[in-house]
Design an enzyme around this catalytic site. Structure first.
Site, PDB file in Angstrom:
ATOM      1  N   ALA A 111       0.832  -1.208   0.000  1.00  0.00           N
ATOM      2  CA  ALA A 111       0.000   0.000   0.000  1.00  0.00           C
ATOM      3  C   ALA A 111       0.865   1.255   0.000  1.00  0.00           C
ATOM      4  O   ALA A 111       0.570   2.224  -0.711  1.00  0.00           O
ATOM      5  CB  ALA A 111      -0.929  -0.014   1.209  1.00  0.00           C
ATOM      6  N   ASN A 112       1.949   1.252   0.776  1.00  0.00           N
ATOM      7  CA  ASN A 112       2.820   2.441   0.807  1.00  0.00           C
ATOM      8  C   ASN A 112       3.399   2.708  -0.584  1.00  0.00           C
ATOM      9  O   ASN A 112       3.477   3.857  -1.031  1.00  0.00           O
ATOM     10  CB  ASN A 112       3.976   2.239   1.792  1.00  0.00           C
ATOM     11  N   HIS A 157      14.816   9.381  -4.901  1.00  0.00           N
ATOM     12  CA  HIS A 157      15.582   9.840  -3.723  1.00  0.00           C
ATOM     13  C   HIS A 157      14.889  11.056  -3.100  1.00  0.00           C
ATOM     14  O   HIS A 157      14.817  11.179  -1.879  1.00  0.00           O
ATOM     15  CB  HIS A 157      16.985  10.288  -4.152  1.00  0.00           C
ATOM     16  N   SER A 177      21.808   6.172   3.904  1.00  0.00           N
ATOM     17  CA  SER A 177      22.212   7.564   3.658  1.00  0.00           C
ATOM     18  C   SER A 177      23.254   7.676   2.534  1.00  0.00           C
ATOM     19  O   SER A 177      23.538   8.766   2.053  1.00  0.00           O
ATOM     20  CB  SER A 177      22.759   8.166   4.949  1.00  0.00           C
ATOM     21  N   ALA A 214       8.684   3.509   5.772  1.00  0.00           N
ATOM     22  CA  ALA A 214       8.195   3.692   4.400  1.00  0.00           C
ATOM     23  C   ALA A 214       9.119   4.521   3.503  1.00  0.00           C
ATOM     24  O   ALA A 214       8.737   4.876   2.397  1.00  0.00           O
ATOM     25  CB  ALA A 214       6.788   4.290   4.372  1.00  0.00           C
ATOM     26  N   ALA A 215      10.348   4.800   3.951  1.00  0.00           N
ATOM     27  CA  ALA A 215      11.288   5.516   3.072  1.00  0.00           C
ATOM     28  C   ALA A 215      11.572   4.660   1.827  1.00  0.00           C
ATOM     29  O   ALA A 215      11.515   5.146   0.693  1.00  0.00           O
ATOM     30  CB  ALA A 215      12.572   5.827   3.808  1.00  0.00           C
ATOM     31  N   GLY A 216      11.861   3.381   2.062  1.00  0.00           N
ATOM     32  CA  GLY A 216      12.126   2.478   0.929  1.00  0.00           C
ATOM     33  C   GLY A 216      10.889   2.316   0.051  1.00  0.00           C
ATOM     34  O   GLY A 216      10.983   2.260  -1.173  1.00  0.00           O
ATOM     35  N   ASP A 217       9.727   2.242   0.677  1.00  0.00           N
ATOM     36  CA  ASP A 217       8.479   2.098  -0.093  1.00  0.00           C
ATOM     37  C   ASP A 217       8.251   3.330  -0.963  1.00  0.00           C
ATOM     38  O   ASP A 217       7.857   3.224  -2.130  1.00  0.00           O
ATOM     39  CB  ASP A 217       7.282   1.916   0.850  1.00  0.00           C
TER      40      ASP A 217
HETATM   41  O1  RIB Z   1       7.904  -0.608   4.992  1.00  0.00           O
HETATM   42  C1  RIB Z   1       7.146  -0.087   6.050  1.00  0.00           C
HETATM   43  C2  RIB Z   1       5.945  -0.941   6.296  1.00  0.00           C
HETATM   44  O2  RIB Z   1       6.380  -2.203   6.748  1.00  0.00           O
HETATM   45  C3  RIB Z   1       5.022  -0.436   7.366  1.00  0.00           C
HETATM   46  O3  RIB Z   1       4.041   0.443   6.867  1.00  0.00           O
HETATM   47  C4  RIB Z   1       4.448  -1.704   7.951  1.00  0.00           C
HETATM   48  O4  RIB Z   1       3.095  -1.888   7.690  1.00  0.00           O
HETATM   49  C5  RIB Z   1       5.292  -2.830   7.369  1.00  0.00           C
HETATM   50  O5  RIB Z   1       4.617  -3.484   6.382  1.00  0.00           O
END
Ligand code: RIB
Length: 309
Positions: free
Chosen positions: A45-46, A279, A226, A252-255
């Site tokens: 979702a993210n 980035h 970083s 959620a930085a990677g997402d």
């Molecule tokens: O990558 C972050 C996510 O990992 C969070 O939102 C959590 O739900 C887990 O799935």
């Protein structure tokens, strides 16, 4: 509005219960938290939200429970410019949950209950076959059943839909799946688990990328925190630095990086330029707390990039 290819994301949806505390509790210890919030999350979702908010033409294949929070998350996803027709409501199931501790250094520790995410079966993937067939790219992670990720990758390969895998959370993967992947985006830990190469330097990243190329993957992007990203295409690698910001939390930085990257690629940006865009989106996300509440809209990312020039 930029013209963009069509994206399908397949993945998880969670309700994140986030507790900020000074330091993580040790086994047997109770610690008092400083702040608590429930925010919408889940790696799938993210990433879908990051793509939707940055302007992608995107459909999301996922499952929620038949509970109140599942209904609210579906509604929010639609408001984030995502086609939610393939988000199934699973009767008698609860929506996935993530319990997240964030310490004063902004590090996190996450435990998950899959809930309705476990119901995203190969049969449900088959039901949404047309979404995958008609997409230009399919983006997946590993919070969904592995056999379903494999089933979707097979459909994608048969129909020239590019397969992008963010192999998180970290786990070993069968070569059968990796051979169907066009682009992979592990972090250092995930890269080590997939390749056996501990990634502590650019040279290590190049060696890990080479193992992944040998498994049939054309584009390898190893995220280095970083230090940026090691980008390797068909064996030729370079490191692309990220942006320095004051991090609040890295949830959620990677997402955000993955979703924004897909938007930029589907707009036809060259890969190094797409990485820079991703980035920027991820840099904004780490300055805010929570998963989806931290994901920027397109205008914010464009403005951030302009300010860097
Ligand atoms: O990558 C972050 C996510 O990992 C969070 O939102 C959590 O739900 C887990 O799935």
């Amino acid at each position: 509005m930029n013209k963009t290819g069509r994206l399908a994301v397949l993945g998880s949806i969670n309700a994140d219960h986030i507790l900020n505390l000074t330091s993580f509790p040790r086994p047997g210890e109770t610690v008092i938290g400083k702040q608590y919030q429930i925010a919408f999350g889940g790696k799938g979702a993210n990433q879908a939200v990051a793509a939707g908010r940055s302007g992608a033409d995107i459909a999301f294949i996922a499952c929620v429970g038949d509970d109140d929070i599942g209904q609210r998350i579906r509604q929010q996803l639609a408001e984030d410019h995502i086609d939610i027709a393939p988000v199934e409501v699973i009767a008698g199931e609860s929506t996935g949950v993530a319990l997240i501790f964030v310490n004063d250094e902004g590090e996190n520790s996450i435990a998950i209950h899959a809930g309705a995410n476990a119901a995203l079966s190969p049969a449900l993937v088959e039901k949404q076959r047309k979404i995958v067939e008609n997409a230009d790219a399919l983006l997946m992670q590993l919070e969904s059943p592995l056999e379903s990720v494999l089933a979707a990758a097979k459909i994608a390969r048969q129909h020239q839909t590019k397969v992008i895998l963010n192999p998180a959370p970290a786990m070993p993967l069968p070569d059968e799946l990796l051979a169907l992947v066009d682009m992979i985006t592990p972090n250092e830990t995930e890269a080590e688990i997939l390749t056996g190469v501990a990634v502590a330097s650019d040279e290590d990243a190049a060696r890990a990328a080479s193992v992944l190329h040998d498994k049939g993957i054309h584009s390898v992007l190893i995220t280095l925190g970083s230090r940026g990203v090691w980008l390797s295409e068909a064996g030729k690698g370079e490191r692309i630095s990220g942006f320095k910001v004051q991090a609040v939390d890295t949830i959620a930085a990677g997402d955000t990086f993955n979703g924004a990257l897909m938007t930029a690629l589907l707009e036809g940006k060259p890969l190094p330029q797409a990485v820079r865009f991703a980035h920027a989106a991820a840099a904004i996300a780490v300055t805010r707390s929570g998963a989806q509440p931290s994901v920027p809209w397109r205008e914010e990312t464009d403005r951030f990039l302009q300010q860097q020039e």
